[in-house]
Design an enzyme around this catalytic site. Structure first.
Site, PDB file in Angstrom:
ATOM      1  N   ARG A   1      -5.513   0.271  -6.551  1.00  0.00           N
ATOM      2  CA  ARG A   1      -4.265   0.908  -6.106  1.00  0.00           C
ATOM      3  C   ARG A   1      -3.827   2.010  -7.059  1.00  0.00           C
ATOM      4  O   ARG A   1      -3.095   2.918  -6.685  1.00  0.00           O
ATOM      5  CB  ARG A   1      -3.127  -0.120  -6.017  1.00  0.00           C
ATOM      6  CG  ARG A   1      -3.322  -1.202  -4.978  1.00  0.00           C
ATOM      7  CD  ARG A   1      -2.025  -1.955  -4.754  1.00  0.00           C
ATOM      8  NE  ARG A   1      -2.210  -3.232  -4.084  1.00  0.00           N
ATOM      9  CZ  ARG A   1      -2.287  -3.387  -2.764  1.00  0.00           C
ATOM     10  NH1 ARG A   1      -2.243  -2.335  -1.978  1.00  0.00           N
ATOM     11  NH2 ARG A   1      -2.436  -4.577  -2.243  1.00  0.00           N
TER      12      ARG A   1
ATOM     13  N   ASP B   1      -5.804  -0.783  -1.676  1.00  0.00           N
ATOM     14  CA  ASP B   1      -6.605  -1.643  -2.545  1.00  0.00           C
ATOM     15  C   ASP B   1      -7.905  -2.105  -1.898  1.00  0.00           C
ATOM     16  O   ASP B   1      -8.063  -2.063  -0.676  1.00  0.00           O
ATOM     17  CB  ASP B   1      -5.810  -2.898  -2.916  1.00  0.00           C
ATOM     18  CG  ASP B   1      -5.712  -3.870  -1.738  1.00  0.00           C
ATOM     19  OD1 ASP B   1      -5.333  -3.434  -0.640  1.00  0.00           O
ATOM     20  OD2 ASP B   1      -6.048  -5.057  -1.914  1.00  0.00           O
TER      21      ASP B   1
ATOM     22  N   GLU C   1       4.106   3.972   6.033  1.00  0.00           N
ATOM     23  CA  GLU C   1       2.872   3.164   5.959  1.00  0.00           C
ATOM     24  C   GLU C   1       1.804   3.923   5.184  1.00  0.00           C
ATOM     25  O   GLU C   1       1.749   5.148   5.227  1.00  0.00           O
ATOM     26  CB  GLU C   1       2.338   2.925   7.381  1.00  0.00           C
ATOM     27  CG  GLU C   1       2.724   1.594   7.992  1.00  0.00           C
ATOM     28  CD  GLU C   1       1.844   0.431   7.519  1.00  0.00           C
ATOM     29  OE1 GLU C   1       1.224   0.532   6.444  1.00  0.00           O
ATOM     30  OE2 GLU C   1       1.793  -0.576   8.244  1.00  0.00           O
ATOM     31  N   ASP C   2       0.921   3.183   4.530  1.00  0.00           N
ATOM     32  CA  ASP C   2      -0.213   3.824   3.874  1.00  0.00           C
ATOM     33  C   ASP C   2      -1.271   4.234   4.897  1.00  0.00           C
ATOM     34  O   ASP C   2      -1.775   5.355   4.872  1.00  0.00           O
ATOM     35  CB  ASP C   2      -0.821   2.901   2.806  1.00  0.00           C
ATOM     36  CG  ASP C   2      -1.149   1.501   3.327  1.00  0.00           C
ATOM     37  OD1 ASP C   2      -0.816   1.168   4.488  1.00  0.00           O
ATOM     38  OD2 ASP C   2      -1.752   0.717   2.565  1.00  0.00           O
TER      39      ASP C   2
ATOM     40  N   GLY D   1       0.775  -1.254   0.000  1.00  0.00           N
ATOM     41  CA  GLY D   1       0.000   0.000   0.000  1.00  0.00           C
ATOM     42  C   GLY D   1       0.796   1.287   0.000  1.00  0.00           C
ATOM     43  O   GLY D   1       0.282   2.317  -0.429  1.00  0.00           O
TER      44      GLY D   1
ATOM     45  N   ASP E   1      -4.662   1.413  11.021  1.00  0.00           N
ATOM     46  CA  ASP E   1      -6.064   1.115  11.350  1.00  0.00           C
ATOM     47  C   ASP E   1      -6.103   0.718  12.832  1.00  0.00           C
ATOM     48  O   ASP E   1      -6.206   1.564  13.706  1.00  0.00           O
ATOM     49  CB  ASP E   1      -6.513  -0.005  10.399  1.00  0.00           C
ATOM     50  CG  ASP E   1      -7.981  -0.341  10.503  1.00  0.00           C
ATOM     51  OD1 ASP E   1      -8.725   0.388  11.163  1.00  0.00           O
ATOM     52  OD2 ASP E   1      -8.397  -1.360   9.914  1.00  0.00           O
TER      53      ASP E   1
ATOM     54  N   LYS F   1      -6.656   6.078  11.278  1.00  0.00           N
ATOM     55  CA  LYS F   1      -8.044   6.018  11.755  1.00  0.00           C
ATOM     56  C   LYS F   1      -8.001   6.013  13.283  1.00  0.00           C
ATOM     57  O   LYS F   1      -7.926   4.934  13.893  1.00  0.00           O
ATOM     58  CB  LYS F   1      -8.717   4.731  11.263  1.00  0.00           C
ATOM     59  CG  LYS F   1      -8.896   4.632   9.761  1.00  0.00           C
ATOM     60  CD  LYS F   1      -9.562   3.296   9.414  1.00  0.00           C
ATOM     61  CE  LYS F   1      -9.759   3.119   7.939  1.00  0.00           C
ATOM     62  NZ  LYS F   1     -10.189   1.752   7.589  1.00  0.00           N
TER      63      LYS F   1
ATOM     64  N   PHE G   1     -13.767   2.362   5.282  1.00  0.00           N
ATOM     65  CA  PHE G   1     -12.842   1.684   4.366  1.00  0.00           C
ATOM     66  C   PHE G   1     -12.529   2.588   3.181  1.00  0.00           C
ATOM     67  O   PHE G   1     -13.426   3.100   2.529  1.00  0.00           O
ATOM     68  CB  PHE G   1     -13.436   0.361   3.887  1.00  0.00           C
ATOM     69  CG  PHE G   1     -12.433  -0.465   3.129  1.00  0.00           C
ATOM     70  CD1 PHE G   1     -11.437  -1.152   3.810  1.00  0.00           C
ATOM     71  CD2 PHE G   1     -12.457  -0.516   1.743  1.00  0.00           C
ATOM     72  CE1 PHE G   1     -10.485  -1.891   3.118  1.00  0.00           C
ATOM     73  CE2 PHE G   1     -11.517  -1.260   1.038  1.00  0.00           C
ATOM     74  CZ  PHE G   1     -10.525  -1.943   1.739  1.00  0.00           C
TER      75      PHE G   1
HETATM   76  P1  5GP Z   1      -3.782  -2.483  11.095  1.00  0.00           P
HETATM   77  O1  5GP Z   1      -2.798  -3.558  11.400  1.00  0.00           O
HETATM   78  O2  5GP Z   1      -3.320  -1.103  11.560  1.00  0.00           O
HETATM   79  O3  5GP Z   1      -5.148  -2.806  11.611  1.00  0.00           O
HETATM   80  O4  5GP Z   1      -3.971  -2.463   9.543  1.00  0.00           O
HETATM   81  C1  5GP Z   1      -3.065  -1.866   8.718  1.00  0.00           C
HETATM   82  C2  5GP Z   1      -3.195  -2.388   7.305  1.00  0.00           C
HETATM   83  O5  5GP Z   1      -4.540  -2.738   6.994  1.00  0.00           O
HETATM   84  C3  5GP Z   1      -2.809  -1.300   6.335  1.00  0.00           C
HETATM   85  O6  5GP Z   1      -1.432  -1.314   6.037  1.00  0.00           O
HETATM   86  C4  5GP Z   1      -3.694  -1.611   5.136  1.00  0.00           C
HETATM   87  O7  5GP Z   1      -3.037  -2.518   4.292  1.00  0.00           O
HETATM   88  C5  5GP Z   1      -4.908  -2.268   5.723  1.00  0.00           C
HETATM   89  N1  5GP Z   1      -6.048  -1.332   5.880  1.00  0.00           N
HETATM   90  C6  5GP Z   1      -6.540  -0.818   7.020  1.00  0.00           C
HETATM   91  N2  5GP Z   1      -7.577   0.003   6.778  1.00  0.00           N
HETATM   92  C7  5GP Z   1      -7.736   0.011   5.455  1.00  0.00           C
HETATM   93  C8  5GP Z   1      -8.645   0.708   4.571  1.00  0.00           C
HETATM   94  O8  5GP Z   1      -9.528   1.499   4.956  1.00  0.00           O
HETATM   95  N3  5GP Z   1      -8.490   0.470   3.244  1.00  0.00           N
HETATM   96  C9  5GP Z   1      -7.539  -0.369   2.744  1.00  0.00           C
HETATM   97  N4  5GP Z   1      -7.483  -0.509   1.426  1.00  0.00           N
HETATM   98  N5  5GP Z   1      -6.663  -1.037   3.536  1.00  0.00           N
HETATM   99  C10 5GP Z   1      -6.767  -0.832   4.872  1.00  0.00           C
END
Ligand code: 5GP
Length: 180
Positions: A169, A163, A102-103, A48, A106, A134, A156
């Site tokens: 993407r 993606d 990081e993109d 991402g 979450d 978030k 989301f």
């Molecule tokens: P975490 O481990 O912080 O819960 O999740 C991080 C990863 O989940 C991010 O690097 C991303 O790949 C994916 N992710 C979390 N939220 C979203 C979202 O709203 N859209 C997309 N496309 N990916 C997300």
């Protein structure tokens, strides 16, 4: 309202490319100040972060290095709680100033695992730059989150590297799902 369809899901425009780029420019300027006289190693978390990394690095005018790593932790539209290392950390990160790119953060689970792995190798410093955060989804506190592009609601999003089931993407703007 500009709407698009990615597979079975409908999305609406959320952050336009111009807005994203303006914010990234400011993040780069801040890094140029914070890392003056240093040579940071940027580590992008694939897939991402590739567009964010590309645009961010163009705003950084101090000496620096770029590498990528890959973990898997996500399925569908909610975190699976699992983190698997697919492409490992670059070699020789000991005593380096690391900026993890990081993109999106979450729950913070992915980043917590990545930071733990990096810190075990004794870098000089570690900071995180995430394009999106978030805040209301965060379950793991991330002390090293120094640079955040945009704080967004717990929805989301897709586009600009992010993606939905592998698709979207290549969209230059960021879109949010119209329905959960
Ligand atoms: P975490 O481990 O912080 O819960 O999740 C991080 C990863 O989940 C991010 O690097 C991303 O790949 C994916 N992710 C979390 N939220 C979203 C979202 O709203 N859209 C997309 N496309 N990916 C997300």
């Amino acid at each position: 309202m500009h709407k698009i369809q990615v597979e079975d899901k409908e999305f609406e425009i959320f952050l336009e490319n111009d807005t994203i780029n303006k914010r990234i420019r400011l993040m780069g300027i801040q890094m140029n100040v914070d890392y003056e006289n240093k040579c940071p190693l940027f580590i992008g978390v694939l897939n991402g972060s590739f567009l964010f990394m590309a645009d961010l690095i163009k705003e950084v005018n101090i000496p620096c290095e770029v590498a990528f790593m890959r973990v898997a932790s996500y399925e569908g539209t909610s975190s699976s709680g699992q983190v698997k290392e697919l492409i490992g950390l670059p070699a020789n990160i000991k005593d380096r100033d690391i900026i993890v790119v990081e993109d999106i953060v979450d729950t913070g689970l992915t980043l917590t695992h990545i930071l733990k792995m990096i810190k075990e190798k004794n870098p000089a410093s570690v900071k995180v730059a995430s394009l999106l955060l978030k805040p209301s989804a965060l379950k793991y506190e991330i002390e090293d989150l120094a640079y955040v592009g945009f704080e967004i609601p717990n929805e989301f999003v897709v586009g600009y590297g992010l993606d939905y089931n592998g698709l979207g993407r290549n969209l230059i703007d960021i879109y949010r799902a119209t329905e959960a």
